[in-house]
Enzyme design. Sequence first.
Site, short mmCIF file in Angstrom:
data_model
loop_
_atom_site.label_atom_id
_atom_site.label_comp_id
_atom_site.label_asym_id
_atom_site.label_seq_id
_atom_site.Cartn_x
_atom_site.Cartn_y
_atom_site.Cartn_z
N LYS B 14 157.06 14.05 63.38
CA LYS B 14 156.93 13.10 64.49
C LYS B 14 155.70 12.22 64.29
CE LYS B 14 155.87 13.37 69.45
NZ LYS B 14 154.64 12.61 69.36
N LYS B 19 150.81 14.05 59.77
CA LYS B 19 151.41 13.99 58.43
C LYS B 19 150.43 13.47 57.40
CE LYS B 19 154.54 11.09 59.70
NZ LYS B 19 154.29 11.11 61.15
N LYS B 45 152.91 1.20 58.67
CA LYS B 45 151.52 1.19 59.14
C LYS B 45 150.54 1.20 57.98
CE LYS B 45 150.91 4.67 61.94
NZ LYS B 45 152.18 5.29 61.54
N ASP B 131 159.84 9.78 62.98
CA ASP B 131 161.16 10.37 63.08
C ASP B 131 162.12 9.72 62.08
OD1 ASP B 131 160.93 11.55 66.21
OD2 ASP B 131 159.66 9.85 65.67
#
Lengths: 439, 291
Positions: B14, B19, B45, B131
């Site tokens: 998520k 991450k 990003k 996701d």
Amino acid sequence: MAHHVEGSRNSCAQHGALQLFESIEGVIPVIHSTSGCGVQHYLGVTRLTGGNDPFGSPPVSSSNIAEKHVVFGGSSRLREQLKNTVKVVRGDLYAIVTGCSTEMVGDDIAAMTKEGRDQDWPVIYANTPGFSGDVHNGYHLAVKALIEQLPGIWQSIGEKQSRLVNVWGIIPNQDPFWRGNLNELGRLLEGIGLVPNLLIGSGQGIASWKQLPEAAINLVVSPWGELPARMLEELYSTPSIQLQGLPVGSEAGILLRSLTEQLGLDPLRTELFINREEALLNHQFARLADSYYRAGFQREFALVGESSQVVGISEFLGKYFGLLPRSLVITDNPPDILREALISRLSAIVPGYDTEVIFSEDRSEITDVVRKGGAQLILASSLELDVAVESGVPFLAVSFPLADRIVLDRGYAGYRGATALLEDIGSALLAFSNGRYAC
Amino acid sequence: MSEKTGKHIAIYGKGGIGKSTTTSNISAALAESGYRVIQIGCDPKSDSTTILRGGNDLPTVLDTLREQSKLRIEDISAIGFGGVLCIEAGGPVPGVGCAGRGINAAVELLQELKLFEEFKPDFVLYDVLGDVVCGGFAVPIRDGLADRAFVVTSSDFMAIFAANNLFKAVNKYAPSGGARLGGVIANSILAAYAPALIDDFAEKTGTQVIGYVPRSLVVAQSELYGKTVIEAVPLSEQAQVYRNLAQYIDKNKDSVIPKPLNSPELKKWAREWGDRIFDVETGVVHEMASI
Ligand SMILES: Nc1ncnc2c1ncn2[C@@H]1O[C@H](COP(=O)(O)OP(=O)(O)OP(=O)(O)O)[C@@H](O)[C@H]1O
Ligand code: SF4
Ligand SMILES: [Mg+2]
């Protein structure tokens, strides 16, 4: 729909929209999509319509987007393409159509159109990805774009004209005989003192479309004309007269009478006109009699085509020419609510005779239906020539795709269309009785 | 596709779950023990490798591609801590174009540039955006690009929900050559019940938790210095946790095709846990909103 369609004769929405725009004089379509779309339109559609293809390669402006535009968006490519098109090709109206990739990416076509308008270019757009539907939906989308967006470019709306009739529902090229059919409808309307607004074909440009709101009535000759008629009723309170199919032979007389009544025309003039047309058609029947009996014209037939063709042609042949409608295959996927009505209408053409009515666009299913029906004359698209040859029965290509015929202004609508149909079917039967295929 | 060199690992989870932090620390730990590592941020990003590079600017593959058609690996990569080769795929301007296809295009370009043959990595880590929203973001686990996928999750329900979605994607692609699931990384462990909750989810879905990363201030501090924990505070307990994760990924080759829960099952499971937590330590329930 969870099955795959083999050899479909219904191309994608973008192509339906292109067909409409290309058939209006002065309209320059601009494709905003991958380069294959325009090529496919040429190879898979326009080239198979009996000589309605543009000369040489497909001369349609296209933004030909590539991966770069999918990733970063293709709006700027469209902006550039529109600018170049306006520079190179003079047109009264530029019509942007989109494709699958540009719609997936979500390019802002409305914004690009507005930019064009801000520079005083006459631009409209239609979102026409193939996944939004087939060629019929594309016709809808293009017509809708014109009805909704033209008033934004040319504000003035003229007075109602009591004799002006808009004609809807003939999809150029999807009906390979569209020019001839429209010309005949126009001739018939003029014959009783009306002014036809045919909207597409030669002499039909943006001026015709600007006149839309002025019409006294909308004449709808296929299920695909109902949407524009409904829109115009809501916007300009224009009433409409709706047929399920092309009026062929005496059905045209019935139409002219109801128009006369609805619009308060001179009934005497109408009757005089109809009488003359009927007399001529009867004269043709009489001249055909010898061949009719000699070559055994009276037989069962199969007919494969769009609903407007199937209704018009099969009723004429069944009710007035003594042929028996064995298998009728409707290929344009008319809306569900219309299907029951079509079935009951078509199965009752020859009372007491068993007519099979099928809705399908799948080549192998259609071939099966035609083969099993066992008709002794096949009127269909070029895709059905094989089953005719295999079954050893005469064949005439009357619907899209048309690979082996040139159609310039031939049509099967109205009185003249009825005569043309008699000539073509007669030739096919005669040639066959001499051991040959006519076309 | 070019021949695959090294072990290719994809990390999912998520948005905001950790991450990039976890992936960068694993990369740093693998590099520290002598491996050649590439970390590829598959996220528009483009902040995946920031803490490996001291926070310096790195042009993304797609930005560079937009400007020039011919590009070299040097133009779009930087050497970070321990020699880790850092790459950011990048993406379009938000709201324009297709980021999924962008990641696809970037990864294809890296293969065309023969990145893996040239650099000869022992490990390639893909840090993939939040996701699995559509086919585009499943690229690294489709077509066998990565061998194994790991999912980072907390005990937060939305994080578990995202993990379950990833399981669905793995489940779909693995039989036709896509990546299999290496396991679950439990991150930001704070609440006492969290390990048990994540363990239970792993068990229900036929997979296993390969490590528990505590929520720790050291992570935030290191991030402020533009560094991984491995680099900034190598002797901390937190650094050791990341080393253990790296070691597991290096030594252990286990992978499974997970059995994702369907939505009613997942909802029922969540409700049961809600009740249990509420009974045991009233009040904790509210903390579930944060990681
Ligand atoms: N174990 C941890 N302890 C404390 N803070 C953590 C921990 N893991 C991650 N964080 C913090 O959480 C924030 C989000 O982490 P990170 O950027 O790694 O998440 P992400 O999953 O990559 O997010 P995104 O989906 O936005 O890319 C960062 O500020 C990071 O420092
Ligand atoms: S289906 Fe889509 S991609 Fe194919 S021609 Fe039509 S718009 Fe183009
Ligand atoms: Mg991240």
